[in-house]
Scaffold this motif. Structure first.
Motif, PDB file in Angstrom:
ATOM      1  N   ILE A 159       0.853  -1.185   0.000  1.00 24.83           N
ATOM      2  CA  ILE A 159       0.000   0.000   0.000  1.00 24.83           C
ATOM      3  C   ILE A 159       0.891   1.237   0.000  1.00 24.83           C
ATOM      4  O   ILE A 159       1.653   1.452   0.960  1.00 24.83           O
ATOM      5  CB  ILE A 159      -0.933   0.034   1.232  1.00 24.83           C
ATOM      6  CG1 ILE A 159      -1.843  -1.198   1.240  1.00 24.83           C
ATOM      7  CG2 ILE A 159      -1.752   1.316   1.240  1.00 24.83           C
ATOM      8  CD1 ILE A 159      -1.371  -2.328   2.076  1.00 24.83           C
ATOM      9  N   VAL A 161       1.793   4.803   0.846  1.00 21.93           N
ATOM     10  CA  VAL A 161       1.229   5.695   1.862  1.00 21.93           C
ATOM     11  C   VAL A 161       1.877   7.077   1.876  1.00 21.93           C
ATOM     12  O   VAL A 161       1.356   7.992   2.511  1.00 21.93           O
ATOM     13  CB  VAL A 161       1.343   5.079   3.273  1.00 21.93           C
ATOM     14  CG1 VAL A 161       0.435   3.858   3.403  1.00 21.93           C
ATOM     15  CG2 VAL A 161       2.782   4.712   3.605  1.00 21.93           C
ATOM     16  N   HIS A 270       6.053   2.455   0.779  1.00 22.24           N
ATOM     17  CA  HIS A 270       4.994   1.452   0.764  1.00 22.24           C
ATOM     18  C   HIS A 270       4.977   0.678   2.080  1.00 22.24           C
ATOM     19  O   HIS A 270       6.020   0.476   2.704  1.00 22.24           O
ATOM     20  CB  HIS A 270       5.213   0.456  -0.379  1.00 22.24           C
ATOM     21  CG  HIS A 270       5.044   1.031  -1.747  1.00 22.24           C
ATOM     22  ND1 HIS A 270       6.008   1.826  -2.346  1.00 22.24           N
ATOM     23  CD2 HIS A 270       4.030   0.934  -2.636  1.00 22.24           C
ATOM     24  CE1 HIS A 270       5.587   2.185  -3.550  1.00 22.24           C
ATOM     25  NE2 HIS A 270       4.393   1.653  -3.750  1.00 22.24           N
ATOM     26  N   ILE A 287      -2.359   1.269   8.796  1.00 25.30           N
ATOM     27  CA  ILE A 287      -2.240   1.644   7.393  1.00 25.30           C
ATOM     28  C   ILE A 287      -3.081   2.886   7.098  1.00 25.30           C
ATOM     29  O   ILE A 287      -2.628   3.822   6.442  1.00 25.30           O
ATOM     30  CB  ILE A 287      -2.673   0.471   6.493  1.00 25.30           C
ATOM     31  CG1 ILE A 287      -1.717  -0.708   6.660  1.00 25.30           C
ATOM     32  CG2 ILE A 287      -2.729   0.904   5.028  1.00 25.30           C
ATOM     33  CD1 ILE A 287      -2.186  -1.979   5.979  1.00 25.30           C
ATOM     34  N   THR A 288      -4.306   2.895   7.609  1.00 24.16           N
ATOM     35  CA  THR A 288      -5.195   4.036   7.387  1.00 24.16           C
ATOM     36  C   THR A 288      -4.619   5.308   7.991  1.00 24.16           C
ATOM     37  O   THR A 288      -4.644   6.381   7.372  1.00 24.16           O
ATOM     38  CB  THR A 288      -6.582   3.754   7.994  1.00 24.16           C
ATOM     39  OG1 THR A 288      -7.138   2.583   7.377  1.00 24.16           O
ATOM     40  CG2 THR A 288      -7.522   4.927   7.778  1.00 24.16           C
ATOM     41  N   ALA A 290      -1.419   5.948   8.693  1.00 25.70           N
ATOM     42  CA  ALA A 290      -0.220   6.339   7.939  1.00 25.70           C
ATOM     43  C   ALA A 290      -0.589   7.080   6.675  1.00 25.70           C
ATOM     44  O   ALA A 290       0.014   8.097   6.318  1.00 25.70           O
ATOM     45  CB  ALA A 290       0.609   5.103   7.611  1.00 25.70           C
ATOM     46  N   ASP A 291      -1.609   6.592   5.998  1.00 26.11           N
ATOM     47  CA  ASP A 291      -2.037   7.216   4.750  1.00 26.11           C
ATOM     48  C   ASP A 291      -2.643   8.590   5.012  1.00 26.11           C
ATOM     49  O   ASP A 291      -2.367   9.553   4.288  1.00 26.11           O
ATOM     50  CB  ASP A 291      -3.044   6.313   4.050  1.00 26.11           C
ATOM     51  CG  ASP A 291      -3.372   6.798   2.645  1.00 26.11           C
ATOM     52  OD1 ASP A 291      -2.442   7.144   1.903  1.00 26.11           O
ATOM     53  OD2 ASP A 291      -4.557   6.839   2.290  1.00 26.11           O
ATOM     54  N   SER A 294       0.021  11.144   5.987  1.00 21.89           N
ATOM     55  CA  SER A 294       0.814  11.488   4.823  1.00 21.89           C
ATOM     56  C   SER A 294       0.095  12.451   3.915  1.00 21.89           C
ATOM     57  O   SER A 294       0.681  13.345   3.308  1.00 21.89           O
ATOM     58  CB  SER A 294       1.196  10.212   4.048  1.00 21.89           C
ATOM     59  OG  SER A 294       1.968   9.361   4.864  1.00 21.89           O
TER      60      SER A 294
END
Length: 302
Positions: A159, A161, A270, A287-288, A290-291, A294
């Protein structure tokens, strides 16, 4: 002989004051409750309570078991709650492997708010993987691989990010500091400072110098970002780093960043995870987060 259900009955009888109320609380019939306790008494060879009219009194053995129940049952219940959290992805340890040195600085910006949001999840960061993290991901040594160079394999999802630009960091008094952009041949008389990573995995080589058949006069490897940029500040060499990281150091050191080539070198950080783990709540939440973080910082990274 002594089962958890026996201890639960003793605790509820003590709490409720009667066999009927205890049976209701435990979703048992009174006869089933009485039968279970009579069987226990037969096995123990001693009664756990006695009745005097409507009053029920614990025997010495019963009081001992009651104290045991009050110690042990909360531990069982706590353990079950913990297991439910593990099963639902609410609790655990998120093991993160790092494949690039500057990614660690980015990761720190994500870990702090993540730990506040997920107080029952620990984070363990392993920095020993210099482009060897994929094997650790397959081997379940880590749960997330942070890498700017994803290697596509079945069963692994990457993913993106965080996108960033790789730039050349130079002393602010260097002639290179005034350049609109850096051409490969401009580094042929320079000392290039990089992290201790094999040359074939360094973007400054693979995406910039090698295609132009150019090489720096000297290549020096330094482990830490701070020392690397101290060397650049002392005009002992130049370094290629993410622009967002270089900008942070420009505020405290006499250095500037210059674009590499006319269009620049653009990269992505990634997060690599096993596809089977994507339904784990605390992992998908990382993950959410981090994204989303960013997205808020992309202006500074461009």
């Amino acid at each position: 002989m002594i089962e958890r259900s026996h201890l639960a009955i003793l605790r509820e009888v003590h709490r409720r004051g009667s066999l009927t109320a205890a049976a209701d609380a435990l979703y048992l019939s009174q006869s089933a409750l009485s039968h279970s306790m009579k069987k226990l008494e037969q096995q123990l060879g001693t009664p756990v309570w006695s009745k005097s009219g409507r009053n029920l009194h614990f025997t010495q053995a019963g009081n001992y078991l009651l104290r045991l129940a009050e110690r042990v049952l909360p531990q069982f219940e706590h353990a079950e709650a913990q297991m439910q959290q593990f099963a639902s992805g609410q609790r655990g340890t998120l093991r993160i492997g790092m494949e690039c040195h500057p990614c660690y600085q980015w990761l720190l910006k994500v870990v702090n708010p993540y730990l506040k949001t997920w107080p029952d999840v620990d984070v363990d960061v392993k920095q020993k993987f210099q482009f060897g993290g994929l094997g650790a991901l397959f081997g379940y040594e880590i749960d997330v691989l942070v890498t700017p160079d994803p290697l596509l394999r079945p069963g692994i999802r990457y993913i993106p990010v965080f996108d960033y630009e790789q730039v050349l960091v130079v002393n602010e008094q260097s002639p290179l500091a005034a350049a609109e952009y850096i051409a490969p041949e401009m580094l042929m008389d320079k000392t290039l400072i990089t992290y201790p990573v094999e040359q074939s995995r360094l973007d400054i080589y693979t995406s910039f110098l090698t295609p132009a058949k150019c090489s720096p006069r000297k290549h020096k490897r330094i482990e830490t970002t701070d020392i690397m940029l101290q060397m650049v500040a002392a005009d002992r060499g130049v370094a290629a780093l993410p622009k967002w990281l270089a900008k942070e150091y420009e505020e405290k050191l006499p250095i500037v960043s210059v674009r590499l080539g006319i269009t620049g070198i653009h990269k992505n950080i990634h997060l690599g995870v096993r596809e089977t783990d994507l339904n784990i709540d605390y992992l998908s939440a990382f993950i959410t987060l981090a994204d989303s973080l960013s997205e808020h910082s992309k202006t500074g990274a461009e």
